[in-house]
Design an enzyme around this catalytic site. Structure first.
Site, PDB file in Angstrom:
ATOM      1  CD  GLN A 143       5.420  33.775  54.452  1.00  0.00           C
ATOM      2  OE1 GLN A 143       6.365  34.498  54.752  1.00  0.00           O
ATOM      3  NE2 GLN A 143       4.185  34.030  54.812  1.00  0.00           N
ATOM      4  CD  GLU A 169       3.680  41.040  51.271  1.00  0.00           C
ATOM      5  OE1 GLU A 169       3.913  39.816  51.225  1.00  0.00           O
ATOM      6  OE2 GLU A 169       3.055  41.573  52.187  1.00  0.00           O
ATOM      7  CG  LEU A 208      12.267  38.698  48.967  1.00  0.00           C
ATOM      8  CD1 LEU A 208      11.187  37.634  48.941  1.00  0.00           C
ATOM      9  CD2 LEU A 208      12.382  39.301  50.350  1.00  0.00           C
ATOM     10  CG  HIS A 263       8.086  36.053  49.240  1.00  0.00           C
ATOM     11  ND1 HIS A 263       7.780  36.752  48.098  1.00  0.00           N
ATOM     12  CD2 HIS A 263       8.121  36.956  50.240  1.00  0.00           C
ATOM     13  CE1 HIS A 263       7.627  38.033  48.413  1.00  0.00           C
ATOM     14  NE2 HIS A 263       7.825  38.185  49.704  1.00  0.00           N
ATOM     15  NE  ARG A 315       7.493  35.865  58.002  1.00  0.00           N
ATOM     16  CZ  ARG A 315       7.993  36.908  57.341  1.00  0.00           C
ATOM     17  NH1 ARG A 315       7.762  38.131  57.758  1.00  0.00           N
ATOM     18  NH2 ARG A 315       8.711  36.731  56.251  1.00  0.00           N
ATOM     19  NE  ARG A 345       5.235  37.891  52.421  1.00  0.00           N
ATOM     20  CZ  ARG A 345       6.258  38.288  53.143  1.00  0.00           C
ATOM     21  NH1 ARG A 345       6.855  37.439  53.962  1.00  0.00           N
ATOM     22  NH2 ARG A 345       6.699  39.509  53.048  1.00  0.00           N
ATOM     23  CG  PHE A 398       4.145  44.750  53.783  1.00  0.00           C
ATOM     24  CD1 PHE A 398       4.806  45.686  53.032  1.00  0.00           C
ATOM     25  CD2 PHE A 398       4.857  43.624  54.208  1.00  0.00           C
ATOM     26  CE1 PHE A 398       6.143  45.527  52.688  1.00  0.00           C
ATOM     27  CE2 PHE A 398       6.189  43.453  53.878  1.00  0.00           C
ATOM     28  CZ  PHE A 398       6.829  44.400  53.117  1.00  0.00           C
ATOM     29  CG  HIS A 409      10.178  34.442  52.351  1.00  0.00           C
ATOM     30  ND1 HIS A 409      11.378  35.039  51.992  1.00  0.00           N
ATOM     31  CD2 HIS A 409       9.514  35.368  53.096  1.00  0.00           C
ATOM     32  CE1 HIS A 409      11.419  36.269  52.499  1.00  0.00           C
ATOM     33  NE2 HIS A 409      10.310  36.477  53.188  1.00  0.00           N
TER      34      HIS A 409
HETATM   35  C1  LIG Z   1      15.459  37.863  51.705  1.00  0.00           C
HETATM   36  C2  LIG Z   1      14.595  38.034  52.924  1.00  0.00           C
HETATM   37  C3  LIG Z   1      13.903  39.215  53.137  1.00  0.00           C
HETATM   38  C4  LIG Z   1      13.106  39.372  54.273  1.00  0.00           C
HETATM   39  N1  LIG Z   1      12.425  40.550  54.436  1.00  0.00           N
HETATM   40  C5  LIG Z   1      11.680  40.712  55.560  1.00  0.00           C
HETATM   41  C6  LIG Z   1      10.996  41.944  55.806  1.00  0.00           C
HETATM   42  O1  LIG Z   1      11.092  42.899  55.046  1.00  0.00           O
HETATM   43  N2  LIG Z   1      10.235  42.053  56.915  1.00  0.00           N
HETATM   44  C7  LIG Z   1      10.096  41.023  57.816  1.00  0.00           C
HETATM   45  O2  LIG Z   1       9.411  41.183  58.824  1.00  0.00           O
HETATM   46  N3  LIG Z   1      10.768  39.849  57.611  1.00  0.00           N
HETATM   47  C8  LIG Z   1      11.547  39.681  56.512  1.00  0.00           C
HETATM   48  N4  LIG Z   1      12.206  38.497  56.328  1.00  0.00           N
HETATM   49  C9  LIG Z   1      12.232  37.509  57.419  1.00  0.00           C
HETATM   50  C10 LIG Z   1      13.200  37.997  58.503  1.00  0.00           C
HETATM   51  O3  LIG Z   1      14.253  38.702  57.910  1.00  0.00           O
HETATM   52  C11 LIG Z   1      13.778  36.838  59.317  1.00  0.00           C
HETATM   53  O4  LIG Z   1      12.762  35.986  59.742  1.00  0.00           O
HETATM   54  C12 LIG Z   1      14.518  37.366  60.534  1.00  0.00           C
HETATM   55  O5  LIG Z   1      15.433  38.365  60.167  1.00  0.00           O
HETATM   56  C13 LIG Z   1      15.226  36.241  61.267  1.00  0.00           C
HETATM   57  O6  LIG Z   1      16.043  36.800  62.267  1.00  0.00           O
HETATM   58  P1  LIG Z   1      16.739  35.868  63.350  1.00  0.00           P
HETATM   59  O7  LIG Z   1      17.499  36.784  64.231  1.00  0.00           O
HETATM   60  O8  LIG Z   1      15.733  34.978  63.957  1.00  0.00           O
HETATM   61  O9  LIG Z   1      17.725  34.929  62.517  1.00  0.00           O
HETATM   62  P2  LIG Z   1      18.931  35.245  61.419  1.00  0.00           P
HETATM   63  O10 LIG Z   1      18.960  36.667  61.113  1.00  0.00           O
HETATM   64  O11 LIG Z   1      18.680  34.271  60.377  1.00  0.00           O
HETATM   65  O12 LIG Z   1      20.199  34.904  62.273  1.00  0.00           O
HETATM   66  C14 LIG Z   1      20.534  33.586  62.639  1.00  0.00           C
HETATM   67  C15 LIG Z   1      21.872  33.595  63.330  1.00  0.00           C
HETATM   68  O13 LIG Z   1      22.136  32.281  63.833  1.00  0.00           O
HETATM   69  C16 LIG Z   1      23.480  31.974  63.624  1.00  0.00           C
HETATM   70  N5  LIG Z   1      23.612  30.500  63.600  1.00  0.00           N
HETATM   71  C17 LIG Z   1      22.932  29.616  62.840  1.00  0.00           C
HETATM   72  N6  LIG Z   1      23.333  28.363  63.137  1.00  0.00           N
HETATM   73  C18 LIG Z   1      24.262  28.468  64.119  1.00  0.00           C
HETATM   74  C19 LIG Z   1      25.049  27.534  64.847  1.00  0.00           C
HETATM   75  N7  LIG Z   1      24.946  26.219  64.674  1.00  0.00           N
HETATM   76  N8  LIG Z   1      25.929  28.009  65.759  1.00  0.00           N
HETATM   77  C20 LIG Z   1      26.064  29.355  65.979  1.00  0.00           C
HETATM   78  N9  LIG Z   1      25.338  30.260  65.310  1.00  0.00           N
HETATM   79  C21 LIG Z   1      24.451  29.821  64.400  1.00  0.00           C
HETATM   80  C22 LIG Z   1      23.863  32.658  62.349  1.00  0.00           C
HETATM   81  O14 LIG Z   1      25.261  32.895  62.329  1.00  0.00           O
HETATM   82  C23 LIG Z   1      23.057  33.952  62.454  1.00  0.00           C
HETATM   83  O15 LIG Z   1      23.813  34.931  63.128  1.00  0.00           O
HETATM   84  C24 LIG Z   1      13.003  38.322  55.204  1.00  0.00           C
HETATM   85  C25 LIG Z   1      13.697  37.156  54.994  1.00  0.00           C
HETATM   86  C26 LIG Z   1      14.463  36.986  53.850  1.00  0.00           C
HETATM   87  C27 LIG Z   1      15.146  35.669  53.644  1.00  0.00           C
END
Ligand SMILES: Cc1cc2nc3c(=O)[nH]c(=O)nc-3n(C[C@H](O)[C@H](O)[C@H](O)COP(=O)(O)OP(=O)(O)OC[C@H]3O[C@@H](n4cnc5c(N)ncnc54)[C@H](O)[C@@H]3O)c2cc1C
Length: 565
Positions: free
Chosen positions: A230, A245, A242, A232, A376, A276, A117, A341
Site C-alpha cells: 500500500q 487519512e 504520515l 499512502h 487495505r 488509498r 475514513f 505505507h
Molecule cells: C505512521 C503510521 C500510521 C498508521 N495509522 C494507522 C491507523 O490510524 N489505523 C490503522 O488501522 N492502521 C494504521 N497504521 C498501520 C498500523 O499501525 C500497523 O499496521 C500496525 O500497528 C502493526 O502492528 P503490529 O503489532 O503488527 O506491528 P508493529 O507495531 O510494527 O510491531 C512490530 C514489533 O516487532 C518487533 N520486531 C521486529 N523485528 C524483530 C526481530 N527480528 N526480533 C524481535 N522483535 C522484532 C518490533 O520490536 C516491534 O515491537 C499506521 C501505520 C503507520 C506507519
C-alpha cells in the site's frame, strides 16, 4: 537456553494482544527488537474501525456493511470468511480496549465518536484525536505488565528452530551484548510488523524491515500476496511522515498546482475519501502529468476547517506540518506526496494465526489472514492486530498446553543452531568490501522506482536483475565495525539479509500477476482479470529464488463487481 510455553516475538499491538490473551492460560515471554512502546503501532494516527453505529450519520451501520466495504476495498482479493470474523469481532475488541482504559475521543452524547475514513460507507473509525496508536499501545502495555508477562527488549530474532516438522523455538541476538541465545517454546507467535523499509519513501519506522517474515519464509513457510504494497496518498513532502487519512476524513481537500480539486476526475462520488490505492495513483498521475508542485507533490488543504477544529481533531498533524514541514496548517496548505505505507501480504495463516509450520503462528501486519486483499482500508489494520492477535494468543496457549516435554527435548539442536549463528556472525566480520549500507540504499531505490505505484514488466525484470546483483554483493560484503555490543551495523546487515529475500518475493509476485488489482497496478495490464487472477499468490523459498503457486480466494456472500467510488 531459556524455555517458555508461549513465546511472542514483537511488542506492537498484535504481539501485546497475543501475549495478554495467552497469559490467561500459560506462562508467556515476549521478545522485541525495540522497547514495545517504540513499535510502529505507536505511530498510528487516524483510528480503528468497528461498526458501533454511534454517530447520527452512521446509525444504520452494521458488521455486514463493514465486511462488504472491506471486501470491496480489497478489490475482492480478501478471504471473505476472515473478513466476516474481523468485522463481527470488531465492536467487542474496541470495547475491550475501552474497558482497559483507552481514552477514545467521544461524541457530544458521551459515546465513542466515529469519523469517516476512505472506502467506508459510514463514519466507522473510532479514534483518540490523531494519536490512536499511542493511546492503544499504552493501554495494552499496562495490561501486559499487569499480567506479569516477561518482556525482553533489545532482543532480535535471527533464526527459527525447526525440528520434527515443527517450530520448537528461536535463536535471538541480545543487541546489548552481541551474544546469541536459544529460546525454546511450544508455540511461537510472530507479531513483527510490516516491511516498509524495503522502500525509499515510506511512512514506516526504521524497525519495519520485515526481517522475521523472511525467517519464516526460509523455514519453509509460504508468504501470501506479497506483491500488494500500500502506498499512502499523503505523506509530508521531504520526510514522508504520515499525514493521516483522518485529515481528509475531517474534510481536507487535495489541490493541484492549478488549484483544482482533482479527485473529481478520478472518484467523482467519494472524492478525497476514495480508497488509498485510487487516491495515491491519482496524486501520482497529477504529479507525473505536470500538475504537481516542483514535479514532486500536491497540496492538502485544511484551512477551511478553521484553526480551532484542526487543533481539536488533528493536533498531531498540525504539529508534524509545523515542525517537519515549516507549515502552519491553519493558514497554508500542507505539501504531500504518496509513500509506501503498509504490507498487505505476509505469512500465510488461518483465522487462528496458524502458519503452515506446526507451532508457528503469526498476527498483525506480518501475517496475511487475509483481510486486506489487494488494498487495505484505513482503520482496519489496528483492528486486525487486536482481533487476530487475540485469537492467535488463545490458539497458541491451547497448542502449548497439549504438549508434554515438547520443545525441551531439543536443547541439543538449539545449541547447534546458536553455534551456526555464531559462525555466520564471524563470517560477516571478515575482510570483504564494506558495502551493507550502500546495498540497502540501492535496494530501496530499485523497489521505489520499479516495484512502486506503477509497474511494468520491463521495470520488474530490471528490478529482479538488480536484486540478484545486490544479493551477490551482499554475500561478499563484511562489517566495518566488528565489536559486538550495540553493533547497529550488524543489526542492519542481518535485517538486510531478510529484506533482500522479501524484495525478491514482492518483485516476483508483481511480475507474475499480469493484471491490475488494488495496490498492484501494471501499466501494461491495466484491468483487473478475475478469470485468471482472482487468486492468491503463495511464494515458497528455494535456493534459486521464490517458487510461486496460487490458491483460491474464499468467497462467502459477495461476488466480484466493478469497483467504482
Ligand atoms: C505512521 C503510521 C500510521 C498508521 N495509522 C494507522 C491507523 O490510524 N489505523 C490503522 O488501522 N492502521 C494504521 N497504521 C498501520 C498500523 O499501525 C500497523 O499496521 C500496525 O500497528 C502493526 O502492528 P503490529 O503489532 O503488527 O506491528 P508493529 O507495531 O510494527 O510491531 C512490530 C514489533 O516487532 C518487533 N520486531 C521486529 N523485528 C524483530 C526481530 N527480528 N526480533 C524481535 N522483535 C522484532 C518490533 O520490536 C516491534 O515491537 C499506521 C501505520 C503507520 C506507519
Amino acid at each position: 537456553m531459556r524455555y517458555y510455553p508461549v513465546l511472542v516475538i514483537g511488542g506492537g499491538l498484535a504481539g501485546l494482544s497475543a501475549a495478554i490473551e495467552a497469559s490467561s492460560q500459560v506462562e508467556v515471554a515476549l521478545l522485541s527488537q525495540v522497547h514495545p512502546l517504540r513499535s510502529h503501532s505507536q505511530a498510528a494516527q487516524g483510528g480503528i474501525n468497528a461498526a458501533l453505529a454511534n454517530v447520527p450519520a452512521g446509525r444504520s451501520d452494521d458488521w455486514e456493511k463493514h465486511a462488504f466495504d472491506t471486501v470491496k476495498g480489497s478489490d475482492y482479493l480478501a478471504d471473505q470468511d476472515a473478513v466476516e470474523i474481523m468485522a463481527q469481532e470488531a465492536p467487542e475488541a474496541v470495547y475491550r480496549l475501552e474497558r482497559w482504559g483507552a481514552a477514545f475521543s467521544r461524541s457530544a452524547a458521551g459515546t465513542l465518536d466515529q469519523r469517516p475514513f476512505g472506502g467506508a460507507g459510514f463514519p466507522r473509525t473510532c479514534y483518540a484525536a490523531d494519536r490512536t496508536g499511542h493511546v492503544l499501545m499504552h493501554t495494552l502495555y499496562e495490561q501486559a505488565l499487569r499480567h506479569r508477562i516477561t518482556v525482553r527488549s533489545d532482543w532480535m530474532v535471527v533464526s527459527i528452530l525447526v525440528e520434527e516438522g515443527r517450530c520448537q523455538g528461536v535463536v535471538a541476538l541480545d543487541i546489548t551484548t552481541g551474544k546469541l541465545d536459544a529460546f525454546l517454546a511450544e508455540a511461537v507467535i510472530l507479531a513483527t510488523g510490516g516491511a516498509g523499509r524495503l522502500y525509499q519513501r515510506t511512512t514506516n519506522a526504521l524497525i519495519c524491515t520485515g526481517q522475521p517474515t523472511a525467517l519464516a519464509y526460509r523455514a519453509g513457510v509460504p508468504l501470501k500476496d506479497m506483491e500488494f504494497i500500500q502506498f499512502h496518498p499523503t505523506s509530508l513532502y521531504g520526510s514522508n511522515i504520515l499525514i493521516s487519512e483522518g485529515a481528509r476524513g475531517e474534510g481536507g481537500y487535495l489541490l493541484n498546482r492549478l488549484g483544482e480539486r482533482f479527485m473529481e476526475r478520478y472518484a467523482r462520488e467519494a472524492m478525497e475519501l476514495a480508497p488509498r490505492d485510487i487516491v495515491a495513483r491519482s496524486i501520482q498521475t497529477e504529479i507525473d502529468e505536470g500538475r504537481g508542485f516542483e514535479g514532486e507533490y500536491v497540496h492538502l488543504d485544511l484551512r477551511h476547517l478553521g484553526r480551532e477544529r484542526i487543533l481539536e481533531r488533528l493536533p498531531g498533524i498540525y504539529d508534524i506540518a509545523s515542525h517537519f514541514g515549516g507549515v502552519d496548517a491553519a493558514v497554508a496548505p500542507i505539501p504531500v506526496q504518496p509513500a509506501q505505507h503498509y504490507t498487505m501480504g505476509g505469512i500465510d495463516t488461518n483465522a487462528d494465526g496458524e502458519a503452515a509450520l506446526m507451532g508457528l503462528l503469526a498476527a498483525g501486519e506480518c501475517a496475511c489472514v487475509s483481510v486486506h486483499g489487494a488494498n487495505r482500508l484505513g482503520g482496519n489494520s489496528l483492528l486486525e492486530t487486536v482481533v487476530f492477535g487475540h485469537r492467535a494468543g488463545r490458539r497458541a496457549a491451547t497448542l502449548a498446553q497439549g504438549r508434554g516435554v515438547g520443545a525441551r527435548a531439543h536443547i541439543r539442536e538449539a545449541d547447534a543452531l546458536v553455534a551456526d549463528g555464531e559462525a555466520r556472525l564471524k563470517a560477516i566480520s571478515g575482510e570483504g568490501p564494506k558495502q551493507f549500507p550502500q546495498i540497502r540504499e540501492e535496494m530501496a531505490r530499485a523497489m521505489t522506482e520499479q516495484v512502486g505505484i506503477f509497474r511494468t514488466r520491463r521495470g520488474l525484470l530490471e528490478a529482479q536483475a538488480k536484486l540478484q546483483e545486490l544479493r551477490e554483493r551482499f554475500r561478499a560484503s563484511s562489517l566495518r565495525h566488528i565489536g559486538r555490543r550495540f553493533n547497529v551495523e550488524l543489526v542492519r546487515a542481518l535485517e538486510l539479509d531478510g529484506m533482500l529475500d522479501l524484495a525478491e518475493v514482492v518483485a516476483a509476485g508483481a511480475l507474475a500477476r499480469a493484471e491490475s488489482r488494488g495496490g498492484h497496478y501494471r501499466l501494461d495490464h491495466r484491468e483487473r482479470d478475475d478469470q485468471r487472477w482472482l487468486r492468491h499468490t503463495l511464494a515458497s523459498y528455494t535456493p534459486r529464488g521464490p517458487r510461486l503457486r496460487h490458491s483460491e480466494v474464499r468467497l462467502t456472500r459477495w461476488q466480484p463487481e466493478a469497483r467504482v467510488y
